[in-house]
Design a protein around this motif. Structure first.
Motif, PDB file in Angstrom:
ATOM      1  N   ALA A 337      -0.388  -3.863  -5.126  1.00  0.00           N
ATOM      2  CA  ALA A 337      -1.327  -1.927  -5.180  1.00  0.00           C
ATOM      3  C   ALA A 337      -1.678  -1.656  -3.770  1.00  0.00           C
ATOM      4  O   ALA A 337      -0.712  -0.156  -4.372  1.00  0.00           O
ATOM      5  N   ARG A 338      -1.624  -2.774  -3.596  1.00  0.00           N
ATOM      6  CA  ARG A 338      -1.922  -2.305  -1.703  1.00  0.00           C
ATOM      7  C   ARG A 338      -0.744  -2.125  -0.925  1.00  0.00           C
ATOM      8  O   ARG A 338      -1.120  -1.059  -0.623  1.00  0.00           O
ATOM      9  N   TYR A 339       0.330  -2.991  -1.724  1.00  0.00           N
ATOM     10  CA  TYR A 339       1.071  -2.144  -1.248  1.00  0.00           C
ATOM     11  C   TYR A 339       1.877  -0.695  -1.274  1.00  0.00           C
ATOM     12  O   TYR A 339       2.701   0.247  -0.491  1.00  0.00           O
ATOM     13  N   LEU A 340       2.060  -0.257  -2.699  1.00  0.00           N
ATOM     14  CA  LEU A 340       1.928   0.971  -2.877  1.00  0.00           C
ATOM     15  C   LEU A 340       1.578   1.501  -2.641  1.00  0.00           C
ATOM     16  O   LEU A 340       1.638   2.897  -1.852  1.00  0.00           O
ATOM     17  N   ILE A 341       0.072   1.730  -2.437  1.00  0.00           N
ATOM     18  CA  ILE A 341      -0.796   2.603  -1.870  1.00  0.00           C
ATOM     19  C   ILE A 341      -1.056   2.703  -0.654  1.00  0.00           C
ATOM     20  O   ILE A 341      -1.905   3.688   0.368  1.00  0.00           O
ATOM     21  N   THR A 342      -1.244   1.986   0.266  1.00  0.00           N
ATOM     22  CA  THR A 342      -1.186   1.588   1.859  1.00  0.00           C
ATOM     23  C   THR A 342      -0.061   1.473   2.355  1.00  0.00           C
ATOM     24  O   THR A 342      -0.539   2.105   3.189  1.00  0.00           O
ATOM     25  N   ALA A 343       0.492   1.166   2.226  1.00  0.00           N
ATOM     26  CA  ALA A 343       2.373   0.635   2.923  1.00  0.00           C
ATOM     27  C   ALA A 343       2.879   2.043   3.193  1.00  0.00           C
ATOM     28  O   ALA A 343       3.291   2.630   2.416  1.00  0.00           O
ATOM     29  N   LYS A 344       2.931   1.869   4.470  1.00  0.00           N
ATOM     30  CA  LYS A 344       3.603   3.755   4.838  1.00  0.00           C
ATOM     31  C   LYS A 344       4.687   3.140   5.866  1.00  0.00           C
ATOM     32  O   LYS A 344       4.729   2.529   7.352  1.00  0.00           O
ATOM     33  N   ARG A 399      -0.013  17.873  -7.472  1.00  0.00           N
ATOM     34  CA  ARG A 399       0.235  16.474  -6.956  1.00  0.00           C
ATOM     35  C   ARG A 399       1.693  16.785  -6.175  1.00  0.00           C
ATOM     36  O   ARG A 399       1.247  16.064  -4.843  1.00  0.00           O
ATOM     37  N   HIS A 400       2.232  16.868  -6.559  1.00  0.00           N
ATOM     38  CA  HIS A 400       3.873  17.244  -5.751  1.00  0.00           C
ATOM     39  C   HIS A 400       3.460  17.959  -4.059  1.00  0.00           C
ATOM     40  O   HIS A 400       3.677  17.912  -3.455  1.00  0.00           O
ATOM     41  N   GLU A 401       3.228  19.193  -5.120  1.00  0.00           N
ATOM     42  CA  GLU A 401       2.284  19.758  -3.309  1.00  0.00           C
ATOM     43  C   GLU A 401       0.927  19.438  -2.603  1.00  0.00           C
ATOM     44  O   GLU A 401       1.727  19.103  -1.097  1.00  0.00           O
ATOM     45  N   ASN A 402       0.458  18.084  -2.671  1.00  0.00           N
ATOM     46  CA  ASN A 402      -0.063  17.085  -2.015  1.00  0.00           C
ATOM     47  C   ASN A 402       0.400  16.466  -1.404  1.00  0.00           C
ATOM     48  O   ASN A 402       0.343  16.128   0.196  1.00  0.00           O
ATOM     49  N   PHE A 403       1.674  15.345  -2.132  1.00  0.00           N
ATOM     50  CA  PHE A 403       2.420  14.985  -1.096  1.00  0.00           C
ATOM     51  C   PHE A 403       3.304  14.859  -0.573  1.00  0.00           C
ATOM     52  O   PHE A 403       2.959  14.385   0.525  1.00  0.00           O
ATOM     53  N   THR A 404       3.711  16.255  -0.818  1.00  0.00           N
ATOM     54  CA  THR A 404       5.085  17.371  -0.344  1.00  0.00           C
ATOM     55  C   THR A 404       4.161  17.570   1.305  1.00  0.00           C
ATOM     56  O   THR A 404       4.229  17.017   2.783  1.00  0.00           O
ATOM     57  N   LEU A 405       2.777  18.659   1.502  1.00  0.00           N
ATOM     58  CA  LEU A 405       2.099  18.253   2.499  1.00  0.00           C
ATOM     59  C   LEU A 405       1.252  17.761   3.331  1.00  0.00           C
ATOM     60  O   LEU A 405       1.606  17.757   4.695  1.00  0.00           O
ATOM     61  N   ASN A 406       0.719  16.798   2.816  1.00  0.00           N
ATOM     62  CA  ASN A 406      -0.161  16.376   3.282  1.00  0.00           C
ATOM     63  C   ASN A 406      -0.277  13.989   2.928  1.00  0.00           C
ATOM     64  O   ASN A 406      -1.053  13.525   3.205  1.00  0.00           O
ATOM     65  N   ALA A 408      -0.099  12.354   0.683  1.00  0.00           N
ATOM     66  CA  ALA A 408      -1.337  11.971  -0.600  1.00  0.00           C
ATOM     67  C   ALA A 408      -1.082  11.380  -1.540  1.00  0.00           C
ATOM     68  O   ALA A 408       0.302  12.259  -2.597  1.00  0.00           O
ATOM     69  N   ILE A 409      -1.413   9.976  -1.884  1.00  0.00           N
ATOM     70  CA  ILE A 409      -0.648   9.169  -3.405  1.00  0.00           C
ATOM     71  C   ILE A 409      -1.897   9.121  -4.477  1.00  0.00           C
ATOM     72  O   ILE A 409      -3.291   8.870  -4.308  1.00  0.00           O
ATOM     73  N   ALA A 410      -1.429  10.566  -4.943  1.00  0.00           N
ATOM     74  CA  ALA A 410      -2.334  10.030  -6.161  1.00  0.00           C
ATOM     75  C   ALA A 410      -2.328   9.267  -6.855  1.00  0.00           C
ATOM     76  O   ALA A 410      -0.905   8.337  -7.352  1.00  0.00           O
ATOM     77  N   ALA A 411      -3.612   8.351  -6.816  1.00  0.00           N
ATOM     78  CA  ALA A 411      -3.510   6.860  -8.141  1.00  0.00           C
ATOM     79  C   ALA A 411      -4.477   6.844  -8.887  1.00  0.00           C
ATOM     80  O   ALA A 411      -5.957   7.366  -8.275  1.00  0.00           O
ATOM     81  N   ALA A 412      -3.957   6.154 -10.033  1.00  0.00           N
ATOM     82  CA  ALA A 412      -5.730   6.464 -10.914  1.00  0.00           C
ATOM     83  C   ALA A 412      -6.221   5.305 -11.053  1.00  0.00           C
ATOM     84  O   ALA A 412      -6.138   3.619  -9.414  1.00  0.00           O
ATOM     85  N   LYS A 413      -7.631   4.930 -11.593  1.00  0.00           N
ATOM     86  CA  LYS A 413      -8.292   3.756 -11.520  1.00  0.00           C
ATOM     87  C   LYS A 413      -7.662   2.407 -11.712  1.00  0.00           C
ATOM     88  O   LYS A 413      -8.721   2.059 -10.520  1.00  0.00           O
ATOM     89  N   PRO A 414      -6.993   2.163 -12.729  1.00  0.00           N
ATOM     90  CA  PRO A 414      -6.515   0.511 -12.439  1.00  0.00           C
ATOM     91  C   PRO A 414      -6.147   0.711 -11.528  1.00  0.00           C
ATOM     92  O   PRO A 414      -6.214  -1.060 -10.868  1.00  0.00           O
ATOM     93  N   ALA A 415      -4.451   0.618 -10.877  1.00  0.00           N
ATOM     94  CA  ALA A 415      -4.577   1.385  -9.671  1.00  0.00           C
ATOM     95  C   ALA A 415      -5.131   0.515  -8.723  1.00  0.00           C
ATOM     96  O   ALA A 415      -5.076   0.107  -7.405  1.00  0.00           O
ATOM     97  N   LEU A 416      -6.503   1.930  -8.067  1.00  0.00           N
ATOM     98  CA  LEU A 416      -6.929   2.461  -6.757  1.00  0.00           C
ATOM     99  C   LEU A 416      -8.006   0.934  -7.271  1.00  0.00           C
ATOM    100  O   LEU A 416      -8.653   0.335  -5.368  1.00  0.00           O
ATOM    101  N   THR A 417      -8.489   0.136  -7.988  1.00  0.00           N
ATOM    102  CA  THR A 417      -9.044  -1.235  -7.898  1.00  0.00           C
ATOM    103  C   THR A 417      -8.290  -1.833  -8.733  1.00  0.00           C
ATOM    104  O   THR A 417      -9.090  -2.966  -7.354  1.00  0.00           O
ATOM    105  N   LEU A 418      -7.341  -2.377  -8.033  1.00  0.00           N
ATOM    106  CA  LEU A 418      -6.787  -3.671  -8.042  1.00  0.00           C
ATOM    107  C   LEU A 418      -6.400  -4.051  -6.583  1.00  0.00           C
ATOM    108  O   LEU A 418      -6.581  -4.397  -5.457  1.00  0.00           O
TER     109      LEU A 418
END
Length: 432
Positions: A337-344, A399-406, A408-418
């Motif tokens: 989860a850390r890799y998917l949300i924070t590794a850039k 979400r597509h626009e937010n990701f493309t422009l910024n 921004a990684i959309a993540a649900a609560k289970p993934a964020l908590t992990l």
């Protein structure tokens, strides 16, 4: 009516055969044939010349193919000084004549050549195959990127969504196409006919593919779907032959567990976004009780990232334990989860290529699972971890626009908590 159609087809075949025979007698080399195709001769005898060029190309050696691409790249490039002069002329006059001349000069001659080469039957597939050769040469001859740019430009036009046909792949699909589904499966290998049957025949399994009218027997991309009661956390269990099939009407979740691009020559031309959205729409109509549309996706860059984390004082010990397949499952989930949300990447986008694909399509990271893919490939690339991406069509555009422009990684609560939970494996002790 049938008799007239038969006569038309017969005459067409005879004329086509006559054209091919005339083309075989043409002694000009492939470059001279290409120049001829771009002249008035190409207007009068375009199909014959195009078929001759394509047939001649098939006989070329690798060195000769490279010379052909260099010819396209250099001899049929834009005339930059003339283009600059025409741009100045148009800036001064704003006339239709100068605009037409400027537009014509701004397009490399190789684009028109490729259009004219696409005239004979079967030429589209041959040009897609030709680009496979070009991509191979591009690795050692980066200057050919200009020619590849023109291939992509035209292929995107020829393969736009308006021309694509969505087909259901099932056990009644012709064997010649089923064989290609087996060959092109890129995520979870299909081992034999029994394995293929388990993915296509039961009432809780679906497969959809995009085709193009010019390549009717060649799938462009396909997605395999499992209908389940709950969001799954293991592809091993999803594909086991020991499971009890579910009636489709009992399912609450549609799981996209494998998406495979089939044509290397169409690399860089995206079909996945359109395919997933259309399949969601089709399934929503056919099975209105479905509540969730998710993937069960690989995490192909995880182990590579973990290898670079083994000296990290915060989680180096955990990374090492995961790579050695001795880590606590919760640690595997947390690190994934850390890799998917924070590794850039340097451009700010996610490091993982599958994450970039689904997040770019407007999905969100939903949940992460350990021991989800215990195949040799799954263990090698992600130590068995997999991830659910969730598609909510009411939110995908935002979400597509937010990701493309910024980014921004959309993540649900289970993934964020992990991604923020404490690790059970001890961190490295600081050295004195």
């Amino acid at each position: 009516m049938q008799r007239n159609r038969f006569l038309t087809d017969m005459l067409s075949t005879l004329f086509d055969r006559s054209d091919r025979l005339r083309g075989k007698k043409d002694a000009r080399d492939i470059q001279a044939l290409c120049h001829a195709l771009l002249t008035t001769e190409g207007v009068m005898s375009g199909q014959t010349l195009a078929a001759t060029v394509m047939e001649r190309y098939r006989t070329l050696s690798d060195d000769e193919k490279l010379a052909f691409f260099i010819f396209l790249n250099d001899a049929l490039d834009i005339d930059a000084p003339r283009l600059a002069a025409l741009a100045t002329e148009y800036a001064d006059s704003q006339s239709l004549e100068s605009f037409v001349a400027l537009s014509a000069a701004a397009e490399p001659k190789r684009q028109e050549l490729l259009r004219r080469l696409n005239q004979p039957a079967g030429a589209t597939a041959e040009l897609v195959a030709m680009r496979v050769d070009l991509l191979r040469f591009l690795k050692s001859h980066p200057e050919l990127a200009r020619t590849d740019h023109d291939f992509v430009h035209l292929l995107r036009s020829w393969f736009n969504r308006g021309f694509l046909v969505l087909k259901v792949i099932n056990w009644d699909t012709p064997a010649r196409i089923l064989d290609k589904i087996v060959a092109y499966e890129a995520v979870h290998q299909i081992n034999d006919l029994d394995d293929l049957r388990r993915r296509l025949y039961p009432p809780d399994r679906r497969c959809f593919a995009f085709f193009h009218p010019a390549m009717p027997d060649e799938p462009l991309i396909f997605v395999e779907v499992a209908l389940t009661k709950d969001i799954p956390g293991s592809v091993t269990k999803l594909l086991t032959d020991a499971r009890t099939p579910l009636e489709a009407e009992e399912a609450a979740v549609a799981v996209f567990y494998s998406i495979s691009n089939c044509q290397k020559g169409l690399t860089g031309i995206s079909f996945g976004n359109q395919l997933i959205k259309q399949v969601v729409a089709e399934l929503s109509i056919a099975l209105p009780q479905l509540q969730d549309f998710v993937t069960l996706s690989p995490i192909p860059g995880l182990n590579r990232w973990l290898t670079g984390q083994t000296d990290d004082p915060t989680h180096g010990q955990v990374a090492q334990a995961i790579l050695e397949h001795r880590a606590d499952p919760q640690d595997v989930r947390a690190m994934a989860a850390r890799y998917l949300i924070t590794a850039k990447r340097q451009d700010g986008g996610p490091l993982d290529p599958v994450a970039r694909f689904h997040l770019g399509n407007g999905a969100q990271v939903f949940d992460v699972h350990a021991d989800a893919d215990n195949s040799a490939n799954g263990l090698a690339q992600s130590s068995g971890a997999m991830v659910n991406y969730h598609y909510d069509l009411s939110l995908t555009q935002k979400r597509h626009e937010n990701f493309t422009l910024n980014n921004a990684i959309a993540a649900a609560k289970p993934a964020l908590t992990l991604s923020t939970q404490s690790l059970t494996t001890k961190s490295k002790e600081p050295t004195s």
